[in-house]
Design an enzyme around this catalytic site. Structure first.
Site, mmCIF file in Angstrom:
data_model
loop_
_atom_site.group_PDB
_atom_site.id
_atom_site.type_symbol
_atom_site.label_atom_id
_atom_site.label_comp_id
_atom_site.label_asym_id
_atom_site.label_seq_id
_atom_site.Cartn_x
_atom_site.Cartn_y
_atom_site.Cartn_z
ATOM 1 N N GLU A 178 0.833 -1.214 0.000
ATOM 2 C CA GLU A 178 0.000 0.000 0.000
ATOM 3 C C GLU A 178 0.862 1.257 0.000
ATOM 4 O OE1 GLU A 178 -3.038 0.306 -0.630
ATOM 5 O OE2 GLU A 178 -3.671 -1.769 -0.464
ATOM 6 N N TYR A 217 -6.227 6.396 4.723
ATOM 7 C CA TYR A 217 -6.323 5.416 3.639
ATOM 8 C C TYR A 217 -5.591 4.112 3.996
ATOM 9 C CZ TYR A 217 -5.215 2.834 -0.479
ATOM 10 O OH TYR A 217 -5.058 1.789 -1.334
ATOM 11 N N ASP A 252 -9.770 6.227 -1.956
ATOM 12 C CA ASP A 252 -8.655 6.767 -2.735
ATOM 13 C C ASP A 252 -9.235 7.399 -4.007
ATOM 14 O OD1 ASP A 252 -9.347 4.652 -4.350
ATOM 15 O OD2 ASP A 252 -7.321 3.825 -4.531
#
Ligand code: SF4
Length: 352
Positions: A40, A123, A141
């Site tokens: 990520e 996020y 996102d």
């Protein structure tokens, strides 16, 4: 067949989702938190294709939080070199130290606790908590915002905080549709939404004909797919004209760690931002400032272009061959230190 939004989307993802190395799940359908975290962070502002060559290499070098925390910052930056946005690598390193010190090397299982770690915001915490621990929390996102703006026909700009809020609220509603007792479902829904935005509901040329939720898409019904979300405000660029002096000593090059501005801690040859002087005299000034032999006239190697954050850079590159008196500690092997992306282009131009 269950036809609510989240079921349709998860079924589509199970069938059509791309096979990517960070998508390995265990028998419960959950992912490893360390691999999820690394992927990520790497994927922030970086395309999947650019991350793929780095992901497994990075995991081989640092196979868990302990190995990452035990490495020096330089080693981590070097493994990251080329991926850009180096602040991410520094924060990754700091977060690994905190995980080892404050959490006995175990990832906290909730988004709220994950946000205590450096570099893990709304996020990333939601992504790790849902994908690795099954928490029912939506990720938001750019891809998710685009899907929500279109699916609900929201007349909002891509960078409008109200779109972000709407996407989070809608994400929570979709989370509430998930079947009870299914630990993998939250991560699947989040991943499916992001995948829909990345592969079908793309900014240009969306493939609505293949979309699993096309029947209930408001933008499709209203013929507004290409209008939404509304365009972002135009970025204000700062144009910079720079001069780089590449001083070579055998196989080594004079390199300095950047102290501020973009990519602090990464290495570049000496440089100046040009104001009104011609590039040649700036190169001579650099020779003088760095106590290099000023009698040697550096060779003009042309101009390279680079953009970083909001800077658009034109860099004039000059190569000064080895001088008889140049033997210094700051002459380094460029392969042994982390370089900025701009420094790589500068060295490629000096040594074609
Ligand atoms: S129908 Fe088209 S615009 Fe609507 S969600 Fe699907 S891909 Fe996006």
């Amino acid at each position: 067949m269950d036809t609510n939004f989240s079921s349709l989307l998860r079924a589509w993802f199970a069938d059509r989702g791309r096979d990517l190395p960070w998508r390995i799940t265990d028998e419960r359908g959950l992912r490893d938190p360390y691999r999820t975290w690394i992927s990520e962070i790497m994927l922030q502002q970086t395309r999947v294709e650019a991350v793929l060559p780095y992901f497994e290499d990075f995991l081989q070098q640092f196979n868990g939080p302990e190995a990452l925390a035990a490495a020096s910052e330089q080693q981590v930056l070097k493994a990251w070199a080329g991926l850009g946005y180096y602040r991410r690598a520094r924060l990754l390193h700091a977060a690994a130290s905190s995980l080892v010190k404050d959490f006995a090397s175990e990832f906290p299982a909730s988004a709220k606790e994950l946000r205590i770690l450096p570099g893990i915001g709304a996020y990333t915490s939601a992504a790790i908590a849902s994908l690795a621990f099954g928490e029912r929390i939506p990720v938001v996102d750019g891809n998710v915002k685009r899907v929500v703006a279109r699916f609900m026909a929201l007349e909002r700009g891509a960078d409008d905080p109200k779109l972000e809020r709407a996407a989070r609220e809608q994400g929570n509603r979709w989370m509430s549709e998930l079947p009870d007792g299914n630990l993998a479902a939250a991560g699947e829904l989040n991943e499916a939404l992001m995948e829909l935005g990345a592969t079908l509901c793309t900014p240009r040329n969306p493939r609505c004909g293949e979309c699993p939720v096309a029947e209930s898409c408001a933008a499709l019904k209203q013929g507004k797919v290409l209008e939404l979300p509304l365009p972002k405000k135009v970025k204000k660029w700062v144009d910079l004209e720079m001069v780089f002096l590449v001083q070579r000593v055998g196989a080594r090059v004079l390199l300095k760690a950047r102290q501020d501005g973009w990519s602090p801690g990464l290495y570049e040859p000496p440089s100046l931002i040009l104001k009104d002087q011609p590039p040649e005299s700036a190169a001579t000034r650099l020779q003088h400032d760095f106590q290099l032999p000023t009698k040697i006239v550096p060779k003009d190697c042309g101009v390279v272009r680079h953009t970083i954050t909001h800077h658009r850079i034109r860099a004039h590159v000059f190569l000064a061959p080895s001088g008889p008196t140049v033997h210094r500690e700051d002459c380094l092997d460029p392969e042994s230190v982390p370089l900025t992306g701009l420094a790589r282009k500068v060295l490629d131009s000096a040594f074609p």
